[in-house]
Design an enzyme around this catalytic site. Structure first.
Site, short mmCIF file in Angstrom:
data_model
loop_
_atom_site.label_atom_id
_atom_site.label_comp_id
_atom_site.label_asym_id
_atom_site.label_seq_id
_atom_site.Cartn_x
_atom_site.Cartn_y
_atom_site.Cartn_z
CB THR A 27 -0.94 0.01 1.22
OG1 THR A 27 -1.81 -1.12 1.13
CG2 THR A 27 -1.77 1.27 1.28
CE1 TYR A 41 -4.01 -0.16 -1.15
CE2 TYR A 41 -5.89 0.77 0.00
CZ TYR A 41 -4.76 -0.03 -0.01
OH TYR A 41 -4.39 -0.70 1.12
CB SER A 74 2.66 -7.86 1.83
OG SER A 74 1.50 -7.62 2.58
CB THR A 107 -0.12 -3.43 6.21
OG1 THR A 107 -1.32 -3.45 5.43
CG2 THR A 107 0.50 -2.04 6.17
CG ASP A 108 -2.83 -7.67 3.59
OD1 ASP A 108 -3.29 -6.83 4.39
OD2 ASP A 108 -3.41 -7.96 2.52
CE LYS A 180 -3.77 -4.67 7.75
NZ LYS A 180 -3.68 -4.82 6.28
CD GLU A 300 -7.70 -25.58 27.44
OE1 GLU A 300 -8.44 -26.51 27.09
OE2 GLU A 300 -8.08 -24.65 28.17
#
Length: 343
Positions: A27, A41, A74, A107-108, A180, A300
């Site tokens: 981006t 975009y 990305s 950013t992904d 993110k 767990e």
């Protein structure tokens, strides 16, 4: 007069740190159809030379050079892309005339790349990964300031030895910890342990330092690596079936990350499937899909009994990165667990 000015200018330039910007797309290199397009975009459209030309203020803090390593969004990064980028970063930090590195990134998967570099680059020189949530064509675009902050951090001596950093939204985050957390706000990148500091008008303000092993203290070295181990992620959820797990478990992977609910919980019907995966020699690593997850060993599930590994506080995507790196050196589950505690 002219010669004196040139001499003074040359000395001033020589006194500034030398920072190399490695551009990969995303981006921060994107463009929208209008100034109102902040969420819709095209990513990876603006080359690095135009990014730098649009931010002449960078010359106030460093001698900056740009290099286009890739030009992609990305989400399309893969292991080969990571290795190519990592090899280039490793080569550059060995140069005496390079004081810091900035990587511009979508950013992904920015958090995955930052963590990968944090594991495999043997240097104390600052490495900063940066992106933006809005393209440069949008109103209130955040890329220019993020990039300026990244260069100023990479150029600063006080950023040395702190591992790979991420500068977004005025914050300095650890590349290990940051993730993110939202997809349409500029304050998208957060760490459950908080930022390392702030960068304001080119000055750094530090509040804490990372304690996990990284960069110069890492046992991993990209110069000794050619490929990453194949690792896949399967998530847990209500009504989960073993269909995806069975398919992935037979795909030739070396490790499987189970992104479980809560404390890395595993549904009763999935436990036998994971046991079968482990019986085939594939490492089983329990992580959590919770944004601020923390998986305890033998909570767990009886990890000792099943010979499973827990991912500590790493989310599934970061657990995949560490497993892909670690499995290039060991296939022992106890060693792998040690690595997850230390990194």
């Amino acid at each position: 007069m002219g010669l004196a000015f040139l001499a003074t200018f040359a000395v001033a330039q020589a006194a500034k740190p030398n920072v190399v910007i490695l551009a990969t797309g995303g981006t921060i290199a994107g463009a929208g159809a209008s100034a109102l397009n902040s969420a819709t975009y095209a990513a990876a459209k603006v080359p690095v030379d135009k990014l730098l030309a649009g931010l002449p203020e960078l010359s106030n803090v460093a001698n900056v050079k740009g290099e286009q390593v890739s030009q992609i969004a990305s989400e399309s990064f893969n292991n080969e892309t990571l290795m190519k980028l990592g090899k280039r970063v490793s080569a550059l930090v060995k140069q005496a005339d390079v004081d810091g590195i900035v990587v511009t990134h979508g950013t992904d998967t920015l958090e995955e790349t930052a963590y990968f570099l944090n594991l495999v680059i043997r240097t104390s020189k600052p490495i900063v990964v940066v992106g933006s949530m809005r393209p440069g064509t949008a109103l209130s675009a955040d890329g220019a300031l993020n990039l300026f902050d990244a260069v100023s951090v990479a150029a600063s001596k006080d950023a040395a030895g702190k591992g790979v950093l991420v500068t977004m939204n005025d914050e300095i985050q650890s590349g290990r910890d940051v993730s993110k957390t939202i997809n349409i706000k500029t304050e998208a990148f957060k760490s459950q342990w908080g930022p390392l500091g702030m960068v304001v008008e080119g000055s750094n303000y530090w509040f804490r330092a990372p304690v996990k092993r990284h960069t110069l203290q890492s046992e991993f070295n990209i110069d000794e690596m050619d490929t990453l181990a194949p690792v896949e992620v399967v998530y847990g959820y209500g009504n989960v079936s073993r269909t995806a797990l069975d398919a992935v478990g037979k795909s030739g992977i070396k490790a499987l990350i189970h992104g479980g609910t809560g404390n890395g919980s595993v549904a009763d019907r999935i436990v036998p499937a994971l046991q079968e995966v482990r019986a085939r020699g594939i490492q089983v690593i329990r992580s959590s899909r919770v944004s601020d997850g923390f998986v305890l060993r033998n909570a767990e599930q009886p990890d000792d009994k099943y010979d499973w590994v827990v991912a500590h506080d790493l989310n599934p995507q970061k657990a995949r990165i560490l497993a892909a790196v670690a499995l290039t050196k060991t296939t022992d589950s106890k060693e792998l667990q040690r690595i997850f505690w230390q990194y």
